[in-house]
Write an enzyme that holds these catalytic residues in place. Sequence first.
Site, PDB file in Angstrom:
ATOM      1  N   TRP A 280       0.575  -1.198  -0.275  1.00  0.00           N
ATOM      2  CA  TRP A 280      -0.016   0.041   0.149  1.00  0.00           C
ATOM      3  C   TRP A 280       0.969   1.111  -0.073  1.00  0.00           C
ATOM      4  CZ3 TRP A 280      -1.604  -4.561   1.874  1.00  0.00           C
ATOM      5  CH2 TRP A 280      -2.988  -4.958   1.607  1.00  0.00           C
ATOM      6  N   CYS A 315      -6.763  -4.645  -1.839  1.00  0.00           N
ATOM      7  CA  CYS A 315      -8.061  -5.719  -1.339  1.00  0.00           C
ATOM      8  C   CYS A 315      -8.624  -6.164  -2.611  1.00  0.00           C
ATOM      9  CB  CYS A 315      -8.918  -4.661  -0.316  1.00  0.00           C
ATOM     10  SG  CYS A 315      -9.685  -3.387  -1.174  1.00  0.00           S
ATOM     11  N   HIS A 374     -13.402  -0.937   1.119  1.00  0.00           N
ATOM     12  CA  HIS A 374     -12.616  -2.278   1.262  1.00  0.00           C
ATOM     13  C   HIS A 374     -13.607  -3.551   0.615  1.00  0.00           C
ATOM     14  CE1 HIS A 374     -10.317  -5.480   2.694  1.00  0.00           C
ATOM     15  NE2 HIS A 374     -11.097  -5.981   3.561  1.00  0.00           N
ATOM     16  N   ASP A 397     -12.297 -12.975   4.034  1.00  0.00           N
ATOM     17  CA  ASP A 397     -11.627 -11.812   3.601  1.00  0.00           C
ATOM     18  C   ASP A 397     -10.033 -12.283   3.681  1.00  0.00           C
ATOM     19  OD1 ASP A 397     -10.342  -9.336   3.061  1.00  0.00           O
ATOM     20  OD2 ASP A 397     -11.455  -8.256   4.847  1.00  0.00           O
ATOM     21  N   GLU A 486     -30.466   2.335  10.675  1.00  0.00           N
ATOM     22  CA  GLU A 486     -30.117   3.280  11.768  1.00  0.00           C
ATOM     23  C   GLU A 486     -31.108   3.930  12.474  1.00  0.00           C
ATOM     24  OE1 GLU A 486     -26.781   4.217  13.944  1.00  0.00           O
ATOM     25  OE2 GLU A 486     -26.650   3.543  11.857  1.00  0.00           O
ATOM     26  N   TYR A 561      -6.451   5.037  -0.469  1.00  0.00           N
ATOM     27  CA  TYR A 561      -7.726   4.557  -0.355  1.00  0.00           C
ATOM     28  C   TYR A 561      -8.015   3.855   0.875  1.00  0.00           C
ATOM     29  CZ  TYR A 561      -7.280  -0.592  -0.924  1.00  0.00           C
ATOM     30  OH  TYR A 561      -7.160  -1.826  -0.774  1.00  0.00           O
TER      31      TYR A 561
END
Length: 732
Positions: A280, A315, A374, A397, A486, A561
């Site tokens: 990264w 990612c 992500h 992941d 929410e 990012y």
Amino acid sequence: MSETSEPAFGGRRALPRNASNAAEDDLPTVELQGLVPRGVNLQDYLHVTNIHLFKERWDTNKMDHHTDKYENNKLIVRRGQSFFIQIDFNRPYDPRRDLFRVEYVIGRYPQENKGTYIPVPVVPELQRGKWGAKVVMRGDRSVRLSIQSSPECIVGKFRMYVAVWTPYGILRTSRNPETDTYILFNPWCEEDAVYLDDDKEREEYVLNDIGVIFYGDFNDIKSRSWSYGQFEDGILDACLYVMDKAQMDLSGRANPIKVSRVGSAMVNAKDDEGVLVGSWDNIYAYGVPPSAWTGSVDILLEYQSTKNPVQYGQCWVFAGVFNTFLRCLGIPARVVTNYFSAHDNNANLQMDIFLEEDGNVNSKLTKDSVWNYHCWNEAWMTRPDLPVGFGGWQVVDSTPQENSDGMYRCGPASVQAIKHGHICFQFDAPFVFAEVNSDLVYITAKKDGTHVVETVDTSHIGKLIVTKEVGGDGIKDITDTYKFQEGQEEERLALETALMYGAKKPLNTDGLLKSRSDVVMNFGVENAVLGRDFKLTITFQNNSPNRYTLSAYLSGNIVFYTGVSKTEFKKETFEVELEPMSFKKEEVLIQAGEYMGQLLEQAYLHFFVTARVNETKDVLAKQKSTVLTIPQLIIKVRGTRMVGSDMVVTVEFTNPLKETLRNVWIRLDGPGVMKPRRKMFREIQPNSTVQWEEVCRPWVSGRRKLIASMTSDSLRHVYGELDLQIQKRPSD
């Protein structure tokens, strides 16, 4: 191993671990139970002369098992479903006196109780869920068998033998690589742990070899196509090699939970010499920049051939390669993008952003980062290890972020469990829950060392979670599968459940939301094109009868990012006077020269505006990212778009910048249309155009796609794509 050598397994077990699909020991062709009497010729007994597996693409085996797309000349079947083979003998088969069976063997130390040695008996009727072989046709000197595998069978490449019983022992066929059989997971079989009951979803999540990955920013969603290429030549073997490299026990390869967990560790190279090295830091001198990859095929084939991790991934590359791995083995899978993803926070439900007293961000104290987006994967499977109701989509992941049980991996974590706050269920649910549910807390660090909470944003993290729609290239919002809306009672309950199960939330933010200020501040960024000036507009609304003065601060940063700032390129302070019940607008010009020299891989600019109302001491804070619009590659095709016909593909790029691009690499890929190719251009002058032509001959019909990427020393993340409809070849 010689008779005298010491066993490497030190007396703890009778046989070493069976952890390699590639390693093999041949079974003996003759197993006698004593001496054969003089005058008895074993050749007089039933003898196998040939075995036919019906393994061509158009044969019923591959068509029925949905494996006809694999570029592989071996038999590939899915577990729990029957397939046909034919055995030729030296004389007619007589079931009253001739006894034989088919055997499947995997790995080096086959054991029946481990599922690595499978004797398949000839039975009068096949039973669901069990291995068996039924004679469905008898010829003069041949039998045709319908063989059914267990839906809990190990997934991998099996060696096949036929064993004939005689009064004196077993006569077995010798090792023949042509009869090797791959057995995969079966989403079409109800007894399989990966069973998916929707045909359109199976078509998408198992059989589609081209996908769309979403990136960019919540306010400016961008997409790029990705070639998964799970059916391309060599990819199935590369995926099996990944499990071999992990030294994964063969008996564990029947379980999609274990296979997906091992895959999430192995797709990154962090601690196990896995497939991809993450980077990264914007320096990719020793490998390929993450943005240059067009798909998974080059990466997996390079990994298998060099036996070394491939450089570099971020990612979406990890997620793309992991998706190939899962779909290739038969596990339904999809790539998911979470916008505003909470990271580096120790599964803590709070992201702290510290401000100086003047409103500037204190980068020393601010340790948590919010990724603009992500990408991870979801894999479909039952979870018999969890209570009923937590099967279905599981988060897995492979981007190396947090250590899980001593390795960089994540999942499978039940999406349903995450939504309801049941983070006690394995694996890594607390971390995923925090990625989509953390609060953003703005804290002022006073000069006297005290910290004052200014404002709490409960809806910023996990703002939008998306995947590609089934059957098209559009976007599908799946946020509601991860969290309740929410403010709903269920949302509060899910949070309380997560806290009960140990989620950490250092600050009780209930009631901390300060009374709303009389002044409302907002700002917007106009569409920003790479290499051009653009404007940023800040608005202030005074909703009170009082007159206010504000001290405002604008900070423009070039960021990864991942939300980590590289450098501040713009700094501006200004005073604002607000008359009662008034509205004011401030414009700031961002010049190309200010940001162009230091841009990063994905051309992200992040703006932070804070303002202090001098009379009330209220602090207003807003932040926004913008993704610069990057020029595209143009792909054109000449010639007949038909299987077996030559087509000319042209890739074209015009440099819109005021600077020369150097060390330009263009990559071109299209599963079923052409193998991945690349070409280098030393430099491209400002406003000049380059063209690259390649001839290809498609071998797959239907909806196809060409995907191109361009990378250079100073400009990356340049893409282009073209949809194609490839016609079938007219039958001769």
